[in-house]
Design a protein around this motif. Structure first.
Motif, mmCIF file in Angstrom:
data_model
loop_
_atom_site.group_PDB
_atom_site.id
_atom_site.type_symbol
_atom_site.label_atom_id
_atom_site.label_comp_id
_atom_site.label_asym_id
_atom_site.label_seq_id
_atom_site.Cartn_x
_atom_site.Cartn_y
_atom_site.Cartn_z
ATOM 1 N N UNK A 80 -9.472 30.580 -18.038
ATOM 2 C CA UNK A 80 -10.339 30.434 -16.866
ATOM 3 C C UNK A 80 -9.627 29.849 -15.653
ATOM 4 N N UNK A 81 -8.843 28.826 -15.833
ATOM 5 C CA UNK A 81 -8.222 28.140 -14.700
ATOM 6 C C UNK A 81 -6.719 28.400 -14.665
ATOM 7 N N UNK A 82 -6.330 29.613 -14.314
ATOM 8 C CA UNK A 82 -4.913 29.959 -14.217
ATOM 9 C C UNK A 82 -4.668 30.559 -12.840
ATOM 10 N N UNK A 83 -4.344 29.704 -11.886
ATOM 11 C CA UNK A 83 -4.234 30.134 -10.504
ATOM 12 C C UNK A 83 -2.848 30.660 -10.137
ATOM 13 N N UNK A 84 -1.788 30.035 -10.608
ATOM 14 C CA UNK A 84 -0.452 30.399 -10.160
ATOM 15 C C UNK A 84 0.150 31.577 -10.902
ATOM 16 N N UNK A 85 -0.037 31.623 -12.198
ATOM 17 C CA UNK A 85 0.510 32.707 -13.000
ATOM 18 C C UNK A 85 -0.579 33.251 -13.895
ATOM 19 N N UNK A 86 -0.364 34.412 -14.421
ATOM 20 C CA UNK A 86 -1.326 34.975 -15.365
ATOM 21 C C UNK A 86 -1.210 34.243 -16.697
ATOM 22 N N UNK A 87 -2.332 33.753 -17.192
ATOM 23 C CA UNK A 87 -2.379 33.071 -18.481
ATOM 24 C C UNK A 87 -3.491 33.688 -19.315
ATOM 25 N N UNK A 88 -3.169 33.973 -20.556
ATOM 26 C CA UNK A 88 -4.153 34.489 -21.492
ATOM 27 C C UNK A 88 -4.101 33.647 -22.756
ATOM 28 N N UNK A 89 -5.243 33.507 -23.391
ATOM 29 C CA UNK A 89 -5.346 32.761 -24.639
ATOM 30 C C UNK A 89 -5.652 33.755 -25.751
ATOM 31 N N UNK A 90 -4.896 33.619 -26.820
ATOM 32 C CA UNK A 90 -5.109 34.430 -28.014
ATOM 33 C C UNK A 90 -5.622 33.480 -29.093
ATOM 34 N N UNK A 91 -6.893 33.595 -29.420
ATOM 35 C CA UNK A 91 -7.500 32.763 -30.457
ATOM 36 C C UNK A 91 -7.380 33.503 -31.782
ATOM 37 N N UNK A 92 -6.579 32.962 -32.688
ATOM 38 C CA UNK A 92 -6.360 33.590 -33.984
ATOM 39 C C UNK A 92 -7.505 33.250 -34.924
ATOM 40 N N UNK A 93 -7.738 34.103 -35.885
ATOM 41 C CA UNK A 93 -8.845 33.919 -36.823
ATOM 42 C C UNK A 93 -8.691 32.651 -37.650
ATOM 43 N N UNK A 94 -7.463 32.169 -37.829
ATOM 44 C CA UNK A 94 -7.244 30.954 -38.625
ATOM 45 C C UNK A 94 -7.447 29.675 -37.813
ATOM 46 N N UNK A 95 -7.875 29.817 -36.550
ATOM 47 C CA UNK A 95 -8.130 28.649 -35.707
ATOM 48 C C UNK A 95 -6.981 28.275 -34.790
ATOM 49 N N UNK A 96 -5.810 28.825 -34.995
ATOM 50 C CA UNK A 96 -4.670 28.558 -34.117
ATOM 51 C C UNK A 96 -4.771 29.390 -32.845
ATOM 52 N N UNK A 97 -3.935 29.051 -31.868
ATOM 53 C CA UNK A 97 -3.934 29.795 -30.606
ATOM 54 C C UNK A 97 -2.519 30.133 -30.176
ATOM 55 N N UNK A 98 -2.392 31.288 -29.526
ATOM 56 C CA UNK A 98 -1.160 31.678 -28.865
ATOM 57 C C UNK A 98 -1.403 31.609 -27.372
ATOM 58 N N UNK A 99 -0.380 31.259 -26.620
ATOM 59 C CA UNK A 99 -0.473 31.196 -25.173
ATOM 60 C C UNK A 99 0.409 32.304 -24.600
ATOM 61 N N UNK A 100 -0.164 33.104 -23.702
ATOM 62 C CA UNK A 100 0.573 34.193 -23.058
ATOM 63 C C UNK A 100 0.599 33.885 -21.573
ATOM 64 N N UNK A 101 1.804 33.805 -20.990
ATOM 65 C CA UNK A 101 1.886 33.494 -19.565
ATOM 66 C C UNK A 101 3.116 34.134 -18.953
ATOM 67 N N UNK A 102 3.016 34.377 -17.652
ATOM 68 C CA UNK A 102 4.102 34.979 -16.887
ATOM 69 C C UNK A 102 3.548 35.982 -15.908
ATOM 70 N N UNK A 103 4.376 36.913 -15.504
ATOM 71 C CA UNK A 103 3.983 37.964 -14.563
ATOM 72 C C UNK A 103 3.579 39.197 -15.370
ATOM 73 N N UNK A 104 2.323 39.220 -15.767
ATOM 74 C CA UNK A 104 1.846 40.251 -16.698
ATOM 75 C C UNK A 104 2.025 41.647 -16.117
ATOM 76 N N UNK A 105 1.583 41.851 -14.874
ATOM 77 C CA UNK A 105 1.645 43.187 -14.280
ATOM 78 C C UNK A 105 3.079 43.655 -14.050
ATOM 79 N N UNK A 106 4.014 42.720 -13.929
ATOM 80 C CA UNK A 106 5.434 43.063 -13.784
ATOM 81 C C UNK A 106 6.124 43.229 -15.128
ATOM 82 N N UNK A 107 5.377 43.029 -16.222
ATOM 83 C CA UNK A 107 5.915 43.118 -17.588
ATOM 84 C C UNK A 107 7.013 42.080 -17.801
ATOM 85 N N UNK A 108 6.780 40.863 -17.319
ATOM 86 C CA UNK A 108 7.706 39.748 -17.490
ATOM 87 C C UNK A 108 6.890 38.540 -17.937
ATOM 88 N N UNK A 109 6.700 38.382 -19.245
ATOM 89 C CA UNK A 109 5.907 37.262 -19.734
ATOM 90 C C UNK A 109 6.340 36.875 -21.140
#
Length: 163
Positions: A80-109
């Motif tokens: 929700x609050x990712x102003x400077x770079x693209x940030x995505x949250x991956x909520x895994x079924x086991x309760x853990x999370x992955x963080x995805x960040x970088x320039x998504x549209x430029x394919x650099x993350x």
């Protein structure tokens, strides 16, 4: 482990191969046409479905869902609050999370787990214009999951840009 993904991958109803860095076809993305939601299957070369990828229909924010063998694997949405770079949250079924960040549209993350790098998605080392690489840096990481995450995050970012 490095994999090559072609940007055309995000078309619906088409099938696309993902190759390793030796040119061997290792994953097939099977796009499902004529569906109410965006849907793909990530398959191995023998046609076995490794990850089912689809858009969650009733969600406040665009959300992609990953399943393996009919069981939930992960849910992907933009932070929700990712102003400077693209940030995505991956909520895994086991309760853990992955963080995805970088320039998504430029394919650099990057994809991280608990601050540790799992994969780098980049066009930097490639000469083909419509290709990006998924470099899985941990040997114990799940390449099919990380490729599915990359596909979903790019799809969500492009969809958001279109709106």
């Amino acid at each position: 482990m490095r994999f090559l993904v072609y940007d055309r991958l995000l078309g619906f109803g088409d099938d696309y191969w993902i190759e390793d860095d030796h040119g061997t076809k290792v994953f097939l993305v099977d796009g499902k046409a004529l569906r109410l939601r965006d849907t793909w299957e990530l398959k191995d070369p023998q046609g076995r479905v490794l990850v089912d990828i689809h858009q969650k229909m009733l969600a406040l924010r665009d959300t992609m869902v990953l399943q393996r063998g009919g069981e939930p694997l992960a849910t992907i949405r933009r932070k929700r609050l990712s102003l400077l770079r693209n940030h995505y949250r991956v909520s895994l079924a086991d309760g853990n999370e992955l963080d995805v960040s970088g320039k998504i549209l430029d394919r650099e993350f990057a994809v991280e787990y608990d601050g540790e790098l799992l994969a780098v998605i980049s066009r930097r080392w490639l000469t083909l214009r419509d290709t990006y690489g998924v470099d899985v840096v941990r040997e114990d990481a799940d390449p099919a999951l990380l490729i599915a995450v990359a596909v979903c995050v790019i799809h969500l970012a492009e969809k958001e840009r279109e709106e």
